[in-house]
Design a protein around this motif. Sequence first.
Motif, PDB file in Angstrom:
ATOM      1  N   HIS A  76     -55.489  52.570  52.569  1.00 30.73           N
ATOM      2  CA  HIS A  76     -54.223  53.100  53.070  1.00 30.73           C
ATOM      3  C   HIS A  76     -54.438  54.400  53.830  1.00 30.73           C
ATOM      4  O   HIS A  76     -55.084  55.325  53.325  1.00 30.73           O
ATOM      5  CB  HIS A  76     -53.261  53.345  51.900  1.00 30.73           C
TER       6      HIS A  76
ATOM      7  N   ARG B 269     -49.314  55.643  58.659  1.00 28.65           N
ATOM      8  CA  ARG B 269     -49.511  54.521  59.585  1.00 28.65           C
ATOM      9  C   ARG B 269     -50.222  53.389  58.858  1.00 28.65           C
ATOM     10  O   ARG B 269     -50.891  53.609  57.848  1.00 28.65           O
ATOM     11  CB  ARG B 269     -50.323  54.923  60.820  1.00 28.65           C
ATOM     12  N   ASP B 270     -50.060  52.186  59.370  1.00 30.56           N
ATOM     13  CA  ASP B 270     -50.808  51.061  58.823  1.00 30.56           C
ATOM     14  C   ASP B 270     -52.282  51.245  59.156  1.00 30.56           C
ATOM     15  O   ASP B 270     -52.634  51.760  60.220  1.00 30.56           O
ATOM     16  CB  ASP B 270     -50.309  49.742  59.421  1.00 30.56           C
TER      17      ASP B 270
ATOM     18  N   PRO C  75     -50.456  48.810  54.335  1.00 31.29           N
ATOM     19  CA  PRO C  75     -49.251  49.454  54.863  1.00 31.29           C
ATOM     20  C   PRO C  75     -49.197  50.947  54.602  1.00 31.29           C
ATOM     21  O   PRO C  75     -49.924  51.496  53.771  1.00 31.29           O
ATOM     22  CB  PRO C  75     -48.121  48.728  54.110  1.00 31.29           C
ATOM     23  N   ASP C  76     -48.317  51.607  55.326  1.00 34.43           N
ATOM     24  CA  ASP C  76     -48.042  53.037  55.187  1.00 34.43           C
ATOM     25  C   ASP C  76     -47.356  53.272  53.836  1.00 34.43           C
ATOM     26  O   ASP C  76     -46.247  52.798  53.597  1.00 34.43           O
ATOM     27  CB  ASP C  76     -47.132  53.454  56.345  1.00 34.43           C
TER      28      ASP C  76
END
Length: 271
Positions: free
Chosen positions: A180, A184-185, A191-192
Amino acid sequence: MFTPARKKLLLAVLVLSFGVQTGLVYSDVRSEPLSQAAREGRALWQAYACQTCHQFYGQGGFLGPDLTHAASRVDSTRLVSLLTVGSGQMPPLGFSDAETAAMAAFLREMDRPEIGRGELRMGTPGEGAGAQAAFERAVEAALGAGTPGGAGSAGGTGQDLAEVAAGFEAYRIRPCSACHFPFRDSPVGAPDLSLAAGSLGADSLDRVLAEGRPLLGMPPPVPPLDDADRAALTAFLEFLAANREQLEAATQALAADRRLDWGALPWWEYP
């Protein structure tokens, strides 16, 4: 269409470029070559394809932590554990004492702060150390300052700062940042996390923290999260969501002066 003359010219340019590159590579002067022990560690690094997951100075894979300054952050006991029994997504390598010592020498000699800092995802390095390190410093500063919501609360949400801090620590001691990225991804599709509290309901979030999402590539957390850990981590994720804008701005400001002396980087020692 390329005429025969243009094709020959293009080929000549490519051959010349290759020759110039070859000359630059093999004329590379290394004022600080690796020691014999570090070269043995480098051979292990290459044999086990460590660069597939890990980086030096931002070069390499993104699945595992950047190891640019691992020698300054990981003590000998932890290093032995990582290289023998593994941790989280890192498989057990079963290194012998001699192999562990060689890898330690390689990491130590690659740790050169005078060159710059990598995209660190652990520890508390100085300014300009990369997005993950800057993110952690921004969170620490926000927690240390208390908040817009008043003493003892976080971001005006009425959260207990102690619980948020406990959740932050639970996040840091696990390899969450290996996948992570802040705000932002990540390149591997993680995912964020600053949006997790808003996109998942309380029950779904608790289930993810307990079991992971194996079908989507997220393993169960290691070490496992007990009820208190999950509650604290949930509080931390809610804190990120409530303070996302401020924390993202602080992270960008801290990472803005990241310095790296590309000319001094010992490229040919570790690829």
